[in-house]
Design a protein around this motif. Structure first.
Motif, PDB file in Angstrom:
ATOM      1  N   LYS A 103      -2.060 -12.148   4.923  1.00  0.00           N
ATOM      2  CA  LYS A 103      -1.035 -11.149   5.218  1.00  0.00           C
ATOM      3  C   LYS A 103      -0.888 -10.340   3.940  1.00  0.00           C
ATOM      4  O   LYS A 103      -0.692 -10.910   2.859  1.00  0.00           O
ATOM      5  CB  LYS A 103       0.299 -11.810   5.571  1.00  0.00           C
ATOM      6  N   ILE A 104      -1.001  -9.027   4.027  1.00  0.00           N
ATOM      7  CA  ILE A 104      -0.892  -8.178   2.834  1.00  0.00           C
ATOM      8  C   ILE A 104       0.271  -7.213   3.013  1.00  0.00           C
ATOM      9  O   ILE A 104       0.294  -6.431   3.961  1.00  0.00           O
ATOM     10  CB  ILE A 104      -2.208  -7.427   2.552  1.00  0.00           C
ATOM     11  N   ILE A 105       1.225  -7.312   2.088  1.00  0.00           N
ATOM     12  CA  ILE A 105       2.391  -6.445   2.060  1.00  0.00           C
ATOM     13  C   ILE A 105       2.216  -5.512   0.869  1.00  0.00           C
ATOM     14  O   ILE A 105       1.875  -5.970  -0.227  1.00  0.00           O
ATOM     15  CB  ILE A 105       3.683  -7.275   1.881  1.00  0.00           C
ATOM     16  N   LYS A 106       2.454  -4.231   1.077  1.00  0.00           N
ATOM     17  CA  LYS A 106       2.295  -3.276  -0.015  1.00  0.00           C
ATOM     18  C   LYS A 106       3.598  -2.546  -0.267  1.00  0.00           C
ATOM     19  O   LYS A 106       4.296  -2.167   0.666  1.00  0.00           O
ATOM     20  CB  LYS A 106       1.192  -2.278   0.314  1.00  0.00           C
ATOM     21  N   SER A 107       3.889  -2.378  -1.546  1.00  0.00           N
ATOM     22  CA  SER A 107       5.046  -1.583  -1.950  1.00  0.00           C
ATOM     23  C   SER A 107       4.754  -0.970  -3.315  1.00  0.00           C
ATOM     24  O   SER A 107       3.859  -1.421  -4.026  1.00  0.00           O
ATOM     25  CB  SER A 107       6.318  -2.445  -2.020  1.00  0.00           C
ATOM     26  N   ALA A 108       5.510   0.036  -3.673  1.00  0.00           N
ATOM     27  CA  ALA A 108       5.340   0.668  -4.982  1.00  0.00           C
ATOM     28  C   ALA A 108       5.578  -0.366  -6.069  1.00  0.00           C
ATOM     29  O   ALA A 108       6.654  -0.927  -6.182  1.00  0.00           O
ATOM     30  CB  ALA A 108       6.302   1.845  -5.127  1.00  0.00           C
ATOM     31  N   GLY A 109       4.550  -0.671  -6.842  1.00  0.00           N
ATOM     32  CA  GLY A 109       4.662  -1.583  -7.964  1.00  0.00           C
ATOM     33  C   GLY A 109       4.659  -3.062  -7.632  1.00  0.00           C
ATOM     34  O   GLY A 109       4.796  -3.884  -8.520  1.00  0.00           O
ATOM     35  N   ALA A 110       4.522  -3.431  -6.370  1.00  0.00           N
ATOM     36  CA  ALA A 110       4.583  -4.848  -5.956  1.00  0.00           C
ATOM     37  C   ALA A 110       5.895  -5.471  -6.415  1.00  0.00           C
ATOM     38  O   ALA A 110       5.944  -6.606  -6.870  1.00  0.00           O
ATOM     39  CB  ALA A 110       3.386  -5.648  -6.473  1.00  0.00           C
ATOM     40  N   ILE A 111       6.969  -4.697  -6.277  1.00  0.00           N
ATOM     41  CA  ILE A 111       8.282  -5.122  -6.754  1.00  0.00           C
ATOM     42  C   ILE A 111       9.135  -5.578  -5.575  1.00  0.00           C
ATOM     43  O   ILE A 111       9.217  -4.894  -4.560  1.00  0.00           O
ATOM     44  CB  ILE A 111       8.996  -3.954  -7.476  1.00  0.00           C
ATOM     45  N   ILE A 129      -2.358 -17.325   3.326  1.00  0.00           N
ATOM     46  CA  ILE A 129      -1.663 -16.739   2.183  1.00  0.00           C
ATOM     47  C   ILE A 129      -1.024 -15.409   2.564  1.00  0.00           C
ATOM     48  O   ILE A 129      -1.476 -14.728   3.493  1.00  0.00           O
ATOM     49  CB  ILE A 129      -2.594 -16.548   0.965  1.00  0.00           C
ATOM     50  N   VAL A 130       0.034 -15.084   1.835  1.00  0.00           N
ATOM     51  CA  VAL A 130       0.671 -13.782   1.957  1.00  0.00           C
ATOM     52  C   VAL A 130       0.638 -13.155   0.564  1.00  0.00           C
ATOM     53  O   VAL A 130       0.919 -13.821  -0.438  1.00  0.00           O
ATOM     54  CB  VAL A 130       2.110 -13.857   2.525  1.00  0.00           C
ATOM     55  N   ILE A 131       0.246 -11.891   0.507  1.00  0.00           N
ATOM     56  CA  ILE A 131       0.098 -11.173  -0.756  1.00  0.00           C
ATOM     57  C   ILE A 131       1.060  -9.998  -0.769  1.00  0.00           C
ATOM     58  O   ILE A 131       1.108  -9.220   0.185  1.00  0.00           O
ATOM     59  CB  ILE A 131      -1.347 -10.644  -0.913  1.00  0.00           C
ATOM     60  N   LEU A 132       1.809  -9.876  -1.864  1.00  0.00           N
ATOM     61  CA  LEU A 132       2.564  -8.657  -2.122  1.00  0.00           C
ATOM     62  C   LEU A 132       1.846  -7.954  -3.244  1.00  0.00           C
ATOM     63  O   LEU A 132       1.675  -8.513  -4.332  1.00  0.00           O
ATOM     64  CB  LEU A 132       4.014  -8.959  -2.541  1.00  0.00           C
ATOM     65  N   THR A 133       1.390  -6.743  -2.979  1.00  0.00           N
ATOM     66  CA  THR A 133       0.698  -5.978  -4.003  1.00  0.00           C
ATOM     67  C   THR A 133       1.149  -4.528  -3.958  1.00  0.00           C
ATOM     68  O   THR A 133       1.948  -4.137  -3.105  1.00  0.00           O
ATOM     69  CB  THR A 133      -0.835  -6.101  -3.844  1.00  0.00           C
ATOM     70  N   CYS A 134       0.640  -3.755  -4.860  1.00  0.00           N
ATOM     71  CA  CYS A 134       1.018  -2.354  -4.978  1.00  0.00           C
ATOM     72  C   CYS A 134       0.289  -1.507  -3.941  1.00  0.00           C
ATOM     73  O   CYS A 134      -0.792  -1.857  -3.475  1.00  0.00           O
ATOM     74  CB  CYS A 134       0.683  -1.860  -6.385  1.00  0.00           C
ATOM     75  N   MET A 135       0.883  -0.374  -3.619  1.00  0.00           N
ATOM     76  CA  MET A 135       0.290   0.541  -2.649  1.00  0.00           C
ATOM     77  C   MET A 135      -0.761   1.451  -3.283  1.00  0.00           C
ATOM     78  O   MET A 135      -1.316   2.321  -2.621  1.00  0.00           O
ATOM     79  CB  MET A 135       1.384   1.385  -2.000  1.00  0.00           C
TER      80      MET A 135
END
Length: 191
Positions: A59-67, A33-39
């Protein structure tokens, strides 16, 4: 002692004492799985624990707001690489309640940039160049709607495999409780 020197001192001890061995894994996510979540700092350890994830599971991707802010930006690129090159089979977009992106005031952020030395005239140049700072720094009013928009952007991307489930969830940043907003299994294109 600076934060950097503290980190480097600890790092030498970490390596010398071979503490890294308990984290050994491959570059491929075990749970695929790949996850986009907030920082958000509250999610750093809480979210993986609340999802029963260990090092190497996702795989974990982080960004402000998971946007997902741009269809051909770094976030979408990372999702596609995880799917096509790194053996992920599902996508999870996970926002959270009490997110800082829900209260973004772009004028205040620009003011803080100017206070830290960014030339105010630069913003006029950016505007003339087609950069709308309000859109670029924009947050959201409702985390559920924001998660749905990001799920839609990923699902409908022209390079996306229609058979990949794209899930949308919202986490509680204190307890880790997950609410399903979009069940990606219900939306898979079987053709």
């Amino acid at each position: 002692m600076t934060i950097l020197s503290e980190i480097i001192a600890y790092n030498k001890e970490f390596v010398n004492e071979r503490k890294f061995e308990e984290y050994a894994t491959t570059k491929f996510p075990d749970k695929r799985i790949v996850i986009l979540t907030c920082m958000d700092t509250r999610l750093t350890e809480l979210l993986p624990k609340a999802m029963n994830l260990r090092n190497g599971d996702a795989k974990i991707i982080k960004s402000a707001g998971a946007i997902v802010t741009h269809p051909f930006g770094g976030i979408m690129r990372s999702i596609l690489i995880a799917l096509y090159e790194l053996q992920a089979d599902e996508v999870y977009i996970i926002g959270h309640h009490d997110c800082g992106m829900s209260s973004i005031d772009t004028e205040k952020i620009i003011g803080k940039m100017v206070n830290r030395g960014v030339d105010r005239n630069l913003f006029k140049t950016l505007q003339y160049s087609g950069v709308n700072m309000k859109d670029w720094l924009r947050g959201f009013n409702d985390v559920t709607d924001s998660v749905k928009r990001s799920v839609d952007q990923v699902r409908n991307h022209p390079l996306m495999d229609r058979k990949v489930p794209v899930h949308g969830l919202v986490a509680h940043p204190d307890t880790g409780l997950l609410d399903i907003i979009v069940n990606g299994y219900d939306l898979i294109d079987e053709n």
